[in-house]
Design a protein around this motif. Structure first.
Motif, PDB file in Angstrom:
ATOM      1  N   GLY A   1      57.602  32.643  14.613  1.00 36.94           N
ATOM      2  CA  GLY A   1      57.778  34.017  14.147  1.00 36.94           C
ATOM      3  C   GLY A   1      56.631  34.371  13.214  1.00 36.94           C
ATOM      4  O   GLY A   1      55.922  33.481  12.696  1.00 36.94           O
ATOM      5  N   SER A   2      56.428  35.686  13.000  1.00 32.34           N
ATOM      6  CA  SER A   2      55.357  36.071  12.080  1.00 32.34           C
ATOM      7  C   SER A   2      55.812  35.994  10.633  1.00 32.34           C
ATOM      8  O   SER A   2      54.999  35.930   9.714  1.00 32.34           O
ATOM      9  CB  SER A   2      54.837  37.476  12.415  1.00 32.34           C
ATOM     10  OG  SER A   2      55.877  38.406  12.407  1.00 32.34           O
ATOM     11  N   LYS A   3      57.125  35.977  10.403  1.00 33.64           N
ATOM     12  CA  LYS A   3      57.656  35.905   9.032  1.00 33.64           C
ATOM     13  C   LYS A   3      57.118  34.684   8.283  1.00 33.64           C
ATOM     14  O   LYS A   3      56.576  34.824   7.182  1.00 33.64           O
ATOM     15  CB  LYS A   3      59.184  35.847   9.106  1.00 33.64           C
ATOM     16  CG  LYS A   3      59.920  36.646   8.074  1.00 33.64           C
ATOM     17  CD  LYS A   3      61.427  36.477   8.279  1.00 33.64           C
ATOM     18  CE  LYS A   3      62.160  37.738   7.919  1.00 33.64           C
ATOM     19  NZ  LYS A   3      63.617  37.570   7.909  1.00 33.64           N
TER      20      LYS A   3
ATOM     21  N   SER B 101      47.458  43.104   8.046  1.00 31.86           N
ATOM     22  CA  SER B 101      47.890  44.181   8.932  1.00 31.86           C
ATOM     23  C   SER B 101      48.966  43.643   9.867  1.00 31.86           C
ATOM     24  O   SER B 101      48.694  42.847  10.767  1.00 31.86           O
ATOM     25  CB  SER B 101      46.677  44.686   9.734  1.00 31.86           C
ATOM     26  OG  SER B 101      47.040  45.797  10.510  1.00 31.86           O
ATOM     27  N   ASP B 102      50.193  44.057   9.603  1.00 31.10           N
ATOM     28  CA  ASP B 102      51.340  43.615  10.410  1.00 31.10           C
ATOM     29  C   ASP B 102      51.442  44.559  11.608  1.00 31.10           C
ATOM     30  O   ASP B 102      51.834  45.708  11.473  1.00 31.10           O
ATOM     31  CB  ASP B 102      52.598  43.674   9.524  1.00 31.10           C
ATOM     32  CG  ASP B 102      53.864  43.254  10.273  1.00 31.10           C
ATOM     33  OD1 ASP B 102      53.830  43.150  11.507  1.00 31.10           O
ATOM     34  OD2 ASP B 102      54.894  43.046   9.596  1.00 31.10           O
ATOM     35  N   GLU B 103      51.043  44.047  12.766  1.00 31.56           N
ATOM     36  CA  GLU B 103      50.987  44.890  13.965  1.00 31.56           C
ATOM     37  C   GLU B 103      52.030  44.469  14.995  1.00 31.56           C
ATOM     38  O   GLU B 103      51.821  44.565  16.200  1.00 31.56           O
ATOM     39  CB  GLU B 103      49.556  44.867  14.529  1.00 31.56           C
ATOM     40  CG  GLU B 103      48.566  45.410  13.500  1.00 31.56           C
ATOM     41  CD  GLU B 103      47.106  45.416  13.950  1.00 31.56           C
ATOM     42  OE1 GLU B 103      46.824  45.174  15.144  1.00 31.56           O
ATOM     43  OE2 GLU B 103      46.237  45.670  13.067  1.00 31.56           O
TER      44      GLU B 103
ATOM     45  N   LEU C  87      56.282  38.277  19.346  1.00 33.69           N
ATOM     46  CA  LEU C  87      56.968  38.767  20.547  1.00 33.69           C
ATOM     47  C   LEU C  87      58.404  39.223  20.261  1.00 33.69           C
ATOM     48  O   LEU C  87      59.145  39.549  21.176  1.00 33.69           O
ATOM     49  CB  LEU C  87      56.979  37.666  21.621  1.00 33.69           C
ATOM     50  CG  LEU C  87      55.608  37.109  22.020  1.00 33.69           C
ATOM     51  CD1 LEU C  87      55.762  36.079  23.142  1.00 33.69           C
ATOM     52  CD2 LEU C  87      54.657  38.211  22.453  1.00 33.69           C
ATOM     53  N   SER C  88      58.772  39.251  18.961  1.00 30.73           N
ATOM     54  CA  SER C  88      60.167  39.581  18.628  1.00 30.73           C
ATOM     55  C   SER C  88      60.515  41.015  18.963  1.00 30.73           C
ATOM     56  O   SER C  88      61.655  41.313  19.321  1.00 30.73           O
ATOM     57  CB  SER C  88      60.414  39.380  17.132  1.00 30.73           C
ATOM     58  OG  SER C  88      60.220  38.048  16.776  1.00 30.73           O
ATOM     59  N   LYS C  89      59.552  41.898  18.820  1.00 27.09           N
ATOM     60  CA  LYS C  89      59.857  43.328  18.944  1.00 27.09           C
ATOM     61  C   LYS C  89      59.457  43.845  20.320  1.00 27.09           C
ATOM     62  O   LYS C  89      60.265  44.447  21.014  1.00 27.09           O
ATOM     63  CB  LYS C  89      59.123  44.118  17.856  1.00 27.09           C
ATOM     64  CG  LYS C  89      59.347  43.578  16.454  1.00 27.09           C
ATOM     65  CD  LYS C  89      60.779  43.732  16.030  1.00 27.09           C
ATOM     66  CE  LYS C  89      61.033  43.047  14.687  1.00 27.09           C
ATOM     67  NZ  LYS C  89      62.398  43.219  14.223  1.00 27.09           N
TER      68      LYS C  89
ATOM     69  N   TRP D  68      63.753  33.889  19.693  1.00 23.16           N
ATOM     70  CA  TRP D  68      62.929  32.783  20.218  1.00 23.16           C
ATOM     71  C   TRP D  68      61.884  32.337  19.197  1.00 23.16           C
ATOM     72  O   TRP D  68      61.300  31.272  19.335  1.00 23.16           O
ATOM     73  CB  TRP D  68      62.254  33.197  21.532  1.00 23.16           C
ATOM     74  CG  TRP D  68      63.217  33.255  22.687  1.00 23.16           C
ATOM     75  CD1 TRP D  68      64.580  33.246  22.608  1.00 23.16           C
ATOM     76  CD2 TRP D  68      62.888  33.321  24.080  1.00 23.16           C
ATOM     77  NE1 TRP D  68      65.131  33.308  23.865  1.00 23.16           N
ATOM     78  CE2 TRP D  68      64.109  33.362  24.797  1.00 23.16           C
ATOM     79  CE3 TRP D  68      61.700  33.368  24.793  1.00 23.16           C
ATOM     80  CZ2 TRP D  68      64.164  33.439  26.183  1.00 23.16           C
ATOM     81  CZ3 TRP D  68      61.751  33.445  26.178  1.00 23.16           C
ATOM     82  CH2 TRP D  68      62.976  33.472  26.867  1.00 23.16           C
ATOM     83  N   ARG D  69      61.589  33.171  18.231  1.00 22.15           N
ATOM     84  CA  ARG D  69      60.725  32.827  17.100  1.00 22.15           C
ATOM     85  C   ARG D  69      59.295  32.496  17.541  1.00 22.15           C
ATOM     86  O   ARG D  69      58.859  31.342  17.509  1.00 22.15           O
ATOM     87  CB  ARG D  69      61.315  31.662  16.276  1.00 22.15           C
ATOM     88  CG  ARG D  69      62.786  31.774  15.904  1.00 22.15           C
ATOM     89  CD  ARG D  69      63.129  33.064  15.177  1.00 22.15           C
ATOM     90  NE  ARG D  69      62.316  33.300  14.024  1.00 22.15           N
ATOM     91  CZ  ARG D  69      61.738  34.478  13.758  1.00 22.15           C
ATOM     92  NH1 ARG D  69      61.873  35.520  14.568  1.00 22.15           N
ATOM     93  NH2 ARG D  69      61.016  34.628  12.678  1.00 22.15           N
ATOM     94  N   ILE D  70      58.565  33.534  17.933  1.00 18.57           N
ATOM     95  CA  ILE D  70      57.168  33.367  18.328  1.00 18.57           C
ATOM     96  C   ILE D  70      56.321  34.401  17.580  1.00 18.57           C
ATOM     97  O   ILE D  70      56.534  35.611  17.731  1.00 18.57           O
ATOM     98  CB  ILE D  70      56.991  33.583  19.856  1.00 18.57           C
ATOM     99  CG1 ILE D  70      57.841  32.573  20.643  1.00 18.57           C
ATOM    100  CG2 ILE D  70      55.508  33.463  20.242  1.00 18.57           C
ATOM    101  CD1 ILE D  70      57.959  32.884  22.124  1.00 18.57           C
TER     102      ILE D  70
HETATM  103  C1  PLP Z   1      57.653  44.941  10.279  1.00 16.53           C
HETATM  104  C2  PLP Z   1      58.075  43.564  10.660  1.00 16.53           C
HETATM  105  N1  PLP Z   1      57.197  42.576  10.548  1.00 16.53           N
HETATM  106  C3  PLP Z   1      57.518  41.306  10.866  1.00 16.53           C
HETATM  107  C4  PLP Z   1      58.795  40.991  11.304  1.00 16.53           C
HETATM  108  C5  PLP Z   1      59.084  39.541  11.552  1.00 16.53           C
HETATM  109  O1  PLP Z   1      59.286  39.245  12.827  1.00 16.53           O
HETATM  110  P1  PLP Z   1      59.225  37.767  13.395  1.00 16.53           P
HETATM  111  O2  PLP Z   1      59.307  36.785  12.263  1.00 16.53           O
HETATM  112  O3  PLP Z   1      60.397  37.688  14.290  1.00 16.53           O
HETATM  113  O4  PLP Z   1      57.889  37.667  14.100  1.00 16.53           O
HETATM  114  C6  PLP Z   1      59.752  41.996  11.444  1.00 16.53           C
HETATM  115  C7  PLP Z   1      61.122  41.659  11.889  1.00 16.53           C
HETATM  116  O5  PLP Z   1      62.113  42.160  11.532  1.00 16.53           O
HETATM  117  C8  PLP Z   1      59.385  43.322  11.113  1.00 16.53           C
HETATM  118  O6  PLP Z   1      60.264  44.315  11.203  1.00 16.53           O
END
Ligand code: PLP
Length: 418
Positions: A89-91, A195-197, A227-229, A236-238
């Motif tokens: 995940g990007s988190k 930059s969160d894209e 790929l979450s959104k 799946w946490r990618i």
């Molecule tokens: C703006 C934004 N950035 C990042 C995330 C993190 O997503 P993930 O960790 O699933 O890649 C989310 C998820 O809710 C989001 O809304």
């Protein structure tokens, strides 16, 4: 003991699930989950990858990093595979950045509810800067300059500014001019731009031009996505991060890899197979993204109309799947019903009308503002069959299972604001 709380969107989701279990009927607009079935070719890649049980390189395997580099190159950002790090995940990648790069963090107000807590987890202070009238996801440039000066006067050291392009809280996209202004300030003030894209591939109109700060300030921009959104794979946490070329970028990348090596080791191999395929963007993936974006746009616009009809001012959504109405034009009427701030507005919507929304103050907005985030991606249906119908429909807002929910939302807002 540190006072850490569950992320407000997840906490609200748990509350809604509890109430649903008690038999309450709730339209849940408070959770940014994309309710769409898994795309079959992705499942095939996942299953085929199940036999790969050994852990590979920390940053992700070369094939995956090549695929991601190609994804960025197709978006006018030339990229080498060594500039890419994958994560679960990007988190966690965003948290790693907070831990690796020194200095305080500037976030837009409102912003995704994880940026500020992550900064605090890393021992930093998060400064919130109001968004401009035009769009969310970026701080207003004038207010950004003022905040940097004020923060330094307090002895703080802002070094990172986070942008969300497009913005998940408001469903809007900052113009290239605005992004350029932020890049100029970042250069002058020596800030790293993150930059969160993650919602980039679900801009509703394929002709919408997104300018990434990675195009304008390549040496000081880290881009995160996943790929979450776009492909509705939140569980799946990618996620991936793209680091700047050059000495500074490599130092940050190496720090993130070092952190990853001590925390998640590597992304699960079957997920890497999924990601390698998805980031290569074969025609069927592009088709799926186009269908998803059309659906998100259609329903976000329908909910936007309901909010405006109820008396709110609301930026029209152009990406992602949310709207961020401001009910201050009907403040007096709401006050007559005991609604005076963000918390009482969201509480009344949930308790009296069964509508769950994420109150604006939970996204860092002012507590007395009458604003909230309404996610619209939970309105596509409760079963995979209904969700597929929504995805295939030329006019999903008219499907009975969707239009019933839209009618219910409209009636609720008619009662709250009427
Ligand atoms: C703006 C934004 N950035 C990042 C995330 C993190 O997503 P993930 O960790 O699933 O890649 C989310 C998820 O809710 C989001 O809304």
């Amino acid at each position: 003991m540190a006072d850490w709380r569950v992320s407000p969107s997840l906490a609200l989701d748990e509350l809604v699930v509890e109430r649903l279990a008690l038999g309450e009927s709730i339209v849940h607009l408070g959770f940014g989950e994309v309710r769409l079935p898994a795309f079959e070719p992705l499942v095939e890649r996942l299953v085929a990858g199940a036999y790969r049980t050994a852990a590979g390189p920390v940053a992700g395997g070369p094939a995956l990093r090549e695929a991601v580099a190609g994804y960025f190159a197709r978006r006018r950002v030339p990229t080498g595979a060594d500039q890419i790090v994958a994560g679960p995940g990007s988190k966690p990648l965003l948290l790693a950045l907070n831990l690796v790069v020194r200095g305080d963090v500037i976030v837009p107000k409102p912003a995704w509810n994880t940026y500020a807590p992550q900064a605090e987890l890393a021992g930093k202070k998060a400064f919130r800067v109001p968004i401009p009238a035009q769009a969310g996801g970026v701080p207003d440039p004038g207010a950004l300059r003022d905040t940097i000066i004020a923060a330094r006067a307090l002895g703080r050291d802002p070094r990172i500014v986070i942008l969300t392009l497009p913005d998940d809280s408001t469903g809007t996209l900052a113009s290239p001019e605005l992004v350029r202004e932020i890049c100029v300030i970042a250069e002058q003030e020596d800030l790293l731009i993150v930059s969160d894209e993650i919602h980039r591939d679900v801009l509703h109109d394929p002709r919408t031009r997104l300018t990434s700060p990675a195009e304008l300030a390549p040496a000081r921009t880290v881009v995160t996505t996943g790929l979450s959104k776009n492909l509705a794979l939140g569980g799946w946490r990618i996620g991936v991060a793209r680091f700047p070329d050059g000495v500074w970028g490599r130092r940050i990348r190496d720090g993130v890899i070092a952190f990853a090596s001590e925390v998640w080791s590597t992304v699960a191999e079957p997920m890497q197979r999924v990601a390698e395929y998805a980031f290569a963007e074969p025609p069927e993936i592009r088709g799926r993204l186009a269908d998803s974006a059309r659906l998100h746009g259609s329903i976000a616009r329908a909910v936007h109309r309901i909010m405006v009809d109820a008396g709110a001012v609301c930026r029209p959504p152009v990406g992602a799947f949310a709207v961020y109405p401001d009910f201050s034009p009907v403040r007096e009427r709401l006050a007559g019903r005991g609604v005076t701030d963000s918390a009482s507005l969201s509480r009344q919507l949930l308790d009296e009308h069964g509508i769950g929304v994420l109150a604006g103050h939970l996204l860092g907005d002012d507590e007395d503002a009458l604003r909230f985030k309404a996610s619209t991606s939970t309105l596509y249906g409760d079963t995979a069959e209904l969700q597929r119908q929504a995805l295939d429909s030329a006019d999903p807002a008219r499907l009975p299972h969707v239009s019933d929910l839209l009618t219910r939302i409209g009636e609720a807002f008619g009662k709250v604001c009427g």
